[in-house]
Design a protein around this motif. Structure first.
Motif, PDB file in Angstrom:
ATOM      1  N   GLY A   1     -16.746 -87.637 -26.275  1.00 23.81           N
ATOM      2  CA  GLY A   1     -17.342 -87.332 -27.570  1.00 23.81           C
ATOM      3  C   GLY A   1     -17.804 -85.904 -27.734  1.00 23.81           C
ATOM      4  N   TYR A   2     -17.789 -85.131 -26.651  1.00 23.81           N
ATOM      5  CA  TYR A   2     -18.191 -83.728 -26.743  1.00 23.81           C
ATOM      6  C   TYR A   2     -17.081 -82.863 -27.330  1.00 23.81           C
TER       7      TYR A   2
ATOM      8  N   HIS B   1     -17.918 -75.534 -28.219  1.00 19.70           N
ATOM      9  CA  HIS B   1     -16.489 -75.798 -28.310  1.00 19.70           C
ATOM     10  C   HIS B   1     -16.251 -76.957 -29.276  1.00 19.70           C
ATOM     11  N   THR B   2     -14.989 -77.112 -29.676  1.00 20.96           N
ATOM     12  CA  THR B   2     -14.597 -78.227 -30.533  1.00 20.96           C
ATOM     13  C   THR B   2     -13.332 -78.865 -29.963  1.00 20.96           C
TER      14      THR B   2
ATOM     15  N   PHE C   1     -10.047 -75.291 -35.471  1.00 24.28           N
ATOM     16  CA  PHE C   1      -9.007 -74.995 -34.482  1.00 24.28           C
ATOM     17  C   PHE C   1      -7.631 -75.024 -35.130  1.00 24.28           C
ATOM     18  N   GLN C   2      -7.406 -75.991 -36.001  1.00 20.96           N
ATOM     19  CA  GLN C   2      -6.113 -76.071 -36.678  1.00 20.96           C
ATOM     20  C   GLN C   2      -5.832 -74.808 -37.488  1.00 20.96           C
TER      21      GLN C   2
ATOM     22  N   GLY D   1     -11.166 -76.264 -27.439  1.00 20.33           N
ATOM     23  CA  GLY D   1     -11.238 -74.809 -27.425  1.00 20.33           C
ATOM     24  C   GLY D   1     -12.658 -74.274 -27.521  1.00 20.33           C
ATOM     25  N   THR D   2     -12.939 -73.215 -26.768  1.00 20.04           N
ATOM     26  CA  THR D   2     -14.258 -72.573 -26.788  1.00 20.04           C
ATOM     27  C   THR D   2     -14.366 -71.668 -28.010  1.00 20.04           C
TER      28      THR D   2
END
Length: 188
Positions: free
Chosen positions: A60-61, A101-102, A109-110, A168-169
């Motif tokens: 979940g992170y 991050h996500t 990110f996309q 990604g960070t």
């Protein structure tokens, strides 16, 4: 604002706490049902681990949307009902908001992976043409990682991840990214 110094915190993962709808996964309705029990224990603050939409590759992170609730644990309305019920009992709610991050499925990110190198959108994350940058940085999960970089075929570049590939960070040096994070933190 020092309420936390005397608070009795109870940390919990919503999907592992109490299941109200019988699907085997804890949910906000179940947590709301157990607030009197938690209050009787003397709990004055609940610290909720991530409950946002996520592919759940990193427990979940790896958050895919900071402004919603993972459908397995309920809806945004279920969350609001829970918060109101907790506050009615004098219980504060602290959410774990992961801003380092996500998930790679997050809209940020996309956009970043499709944006040209050097653009504001691309620079929301840490990218490189080579996996050799930051070679001295410790790899956290050495049992299944040999690099903190992962190749992204869409961006045609490596992205930095400190935890798992697929997460990604975020680049704090990007002022638009910082502003977006501040808006998230203050909106909650």
């Amino acid at each position: 604002m020092t309420w936390y110094k005397d608070a009795v915190f109870y940390e919990l993962r919503v999907r592992a706490f109490h299941d109200a709808n019988g699907d085997g996964i804890g949910d906000f309705a179940g947590l709301t049902q157990k607030l009197d029990y938690l209050s009787d224990l003397g709990i004055t603050a609940l610290w909720l681990l991530p409950f946002y939409p996520s592919p759940l590759r990193d427990d979940g992170y790896d958050i895919a949307d900071y402004c919603a609730v993972h459908p397995a644990v309920g809806t945004l309305e279920d969350f609001r009902v829970f918060v109101d019920a907790a506050h009615a009992r004098g219980i504060r709610v602290v959410t774990e908001l992961v801003l380092n991050h996500t998930s790679d499925s997050h809209a940020w990110f996309q956009r970043a992976r499709r944006a040209p190198p050097g653009s504001t959108e691309r620079d929301f994350y840490v990218w490189s043409d080579t996996p050799d940058r930051y070679a001295d940085a410790r790899i956290i999960f050495t049992d299944y990682e040999n690099s903190n970089w992962a190749w992204d075929p869409v961006a045609k570049a490596y992205y930095w991840h400190r935890f798992i590939p697929g997460g990604g960070t975020l680049a704090w040096r990007n002022s638009m990214r910082g502003s977006a994070a501040i808006r998230l933190a203050t909106a909650l």
